[in-house]
Motif scaffolding. Structure first.
Motif, PDB file in Angstrom:
ATOM      1  N   ARG A  58     -13.852  -0.612  12.846  1.00  9.35           N
ATOM      2  CA  ARG A  58     -14.033  -1.016  11.452  1.00  9.35           C
ATOM      3  C   ARG A  58     -14.299   0.188  10.561  1.00  9.35           C
ATOM      4  N   GLU A  61     -11.069   2.090  10.108  1.00  9.86           N
ATOM      5  CA  GLU A  61     -10.153   1.372   9.215  1.00  9.86           C
ATOM      6  C   GLU A  61     -10.600   1.486   7.759  1.00  9.86           C
ATOM      7  N   ASP A  62     -11.902   1.315   7.509  1.00  8.50           N
ATOM      8  CA  ASP A  62     -12.408   1.436   6.141  1.00  8.50           C
ATOM      9  C   ASP A  62     -12.244   2.861   5.615  1.00  8.50           C
ATOM     10  N   THR A  65      -8.701   3.300   4.627  1.00  7.16           N
ATOM     11  CA  THR A  65      -8.448   2.588   3.371  1.00  7.16           C
ATOM     12  C   THR A  65      -8.986   3.371   2.192  1.00  7.16           C
ATOM     13  N   TYR A  66     -10.172   3.909   2.341  1.00  7.21           N
ATOM     14  CA  TYR A  66     -10.771   4.701   1.265  1.00  7.21           C
ATOM     15  C   TYR A  66      -9.915   5.929   0.946  1.00  7.21           C
ATOM     16  N   TRP A 156     -20.280   4.355  -1.875  1.00 10.72           N
ATOM     17  CA  TRP A 156     -20.023   3.762  -0.567  1.00 10.72           C
ATOM     18  C   TRP A 156     -19.557   4.840   0.398  1.00 10.72           C
ATOM     19  N   PRO A 158     -18.216   5.392   4.570  1.00  8.15           N
ATOM     20  CA  PRO A 158     -17.795   4.668   5.779  1.00  8.15           C
ATOM     21  C   PRO A 158     -18.897   4.587   6.827  1.00  8.15           C
ATOM     22  N   SER A 163     -19.506  -2.479   5.559  1.00 11.22           N
ATOM     23  CA  SER A 163     -18.058  -2.398   5.372  1.00 11.22           C
ATOM     24  C   SER A 163     -17.730  -2.474   3.887  1.00 11.22           C
ATOM     25  N   LEU A 164     -16.484  -2.179   3.563  1.00  3.84           N
ATOM     26  CA  LEU A 164     -16.060  -2.278   2.163  1.00  3.84           C
ATOM     27  C   LEU A 164     -16.263  -3.696   1.630  1.00  3.84           C
ATOM     28  N   LYS A 165     -15.916  -4.681   2.428  1.00  2.00           N
ATOM     29  CA  LYS A 165     -16.036  -6.069   1.980  1.00  2.00           C
ATOM     30  C   LYS A 165     -17.499  -6.478   1.831  1.00  2.00           C
ATOM     31  N   TYR A 167     -19.988  -4.468   1.179  1.00  2.00           N
ATOM     32  CA  TYR A 167     -20.492  -3.750   0.004  1.00  2.00           C
ATOM     33  C   TYR A 167     -20.038  -4.446  -1.275  1.00  2.00           C
TER      34      TYR A 167
END
Length: 298
Positions: A58, A61-62, A65-66, A156, A158, A163-165, A167
């Motif tokens: 996770r 992956e985050d 994405t960032y 934010w 990683p 996680s991004l979601k 947060y």
């Protein structure tokens, strides 16, 4: 006194009991009070390894994405896709929290208490459209805050644990109380519905005007003026404009744009005969001051 041990024999030992129990797999079963469940250290270690692997995946992956968002300056198609994903994730969560009331405690825990009245809250729970409006506006505000602070300003991380979601859900909770407060204020200013035409309009006017003789005459003039307006929406728009509501507020009440309200009033002005060119007496607004919008509501 009865003695079960008259033959002088001693009570059976634990070993004797176990030997009398049915065997399982060729081994005698121990008595229940000697049985103890022992955790499998290997299973615990395996579960811990799986959880650590999931967390690592996770985080990776985050982080990817960032980096992708950063390469696009957190804008454009990349950001739009991310925003859609975050909104789709947060919408059912926020709708459920709002309906169950759990969102109140969650906001309070973040030092963002929701100042609500039972009257407003009951109305909100009874109308799904109102709840959906609040949630959608909250998510829209949260997306702006999340993009500006969590992503662009780098709050934010990683490796930060969230996680991004997760947060982003925090951003939603941070914005809800502000959106709710504004909704409650606007709801308190919403005009009463006057679908019945002149009789309902007369009641509304009676609530907004003193009952002196001159004012009674003025109110009759207003009612006479409204009686000449055949279209119900236009009649309501005129009345509410005279009561001090803005074009935007009138449009929201009638489910039309402010421009559409203005167009209706302008069309009505052009249709009035020359001897009625002067506006009807405009009642004062709720604050006691003459309404500016009333000048255009003839």
């Amino acid at each position: 006194m009865h003695n079960d041990q008259q033959d002088g024999s001693s009570p059976p030992s634990a070993g004797d009991v176990s030997e009398e129990l049915p065997a399982v797999g060729g081994h005698p079963r121990p008595p229940l009070y000697y049985t103890r469940a022992e955790a499998s250290t290997e299973e615990i270690a395996g579960s811990a390894r799986e959880a650590a692997a999931e967390d690592a995946a996770r985080v990776a992956e985050d982080a990817a994405t960032y980096e992708m968002l950063a390469d696009a300056d957190f804008s454009g198609v990349v950001w739009d896709l991310m925003a859609d994903s975050l909104a789709a994730y947060a919408y059912p969560v926020a709708m459920n929290w709002l309906y169950t009331g759990q969102i109140i405690g969650l906001c309070a825990a973040r030092q963002r208490p929701v100042r609500r009245t039972q009257y407003d809250w009951d109305a909100l729970l009874a109308d799904r459209d109102e709840r959906e409006e609040l949630v959608c506006e909250t998510i829209a505000r949260a997306l702006r805050v999340f993009r500006e602070h969590a992503l662009i300003k780098g709050r934010w991380k990683p490796e930060g644990g969230a996680s991004l979601k997760t947060y982003f859900i925090g951003a939603v909770l941070g914005e809800f109380s502000t959106v709710y407060d504004r909704w409650a204020r606007e709801r308190s200013r919403r005009p009463p519905c006057v679908p019945g035409g002149l009789e309902s309009a007369a009641l509304v006017l009676a609530d907004h005007r003193p009952s002196t003789e001159d004012e009674i005459i003025g109110r009759r003039a207003v009612q006479s003026f409204l009686a000449d307006i055949a279209d119900e929406d236009t009649r309501t728009a005129v009345l509410l404009s005279m009561m001090g509501y803005s074009r935007q507020e009138v449009g929201e009440h009638l489910s039309m744009s402010a421009a559409a309200v203005t167009m209706r009033l302008s069309r009505l002005r052009r249709k009035r005969p020359p001897h009625q060119s002067g506006p009807p007496p405009a009642p004062p607004s709720a604050s006691g001051n003459p309404s500016k919008d009333g000048e255009d509501a003839e």
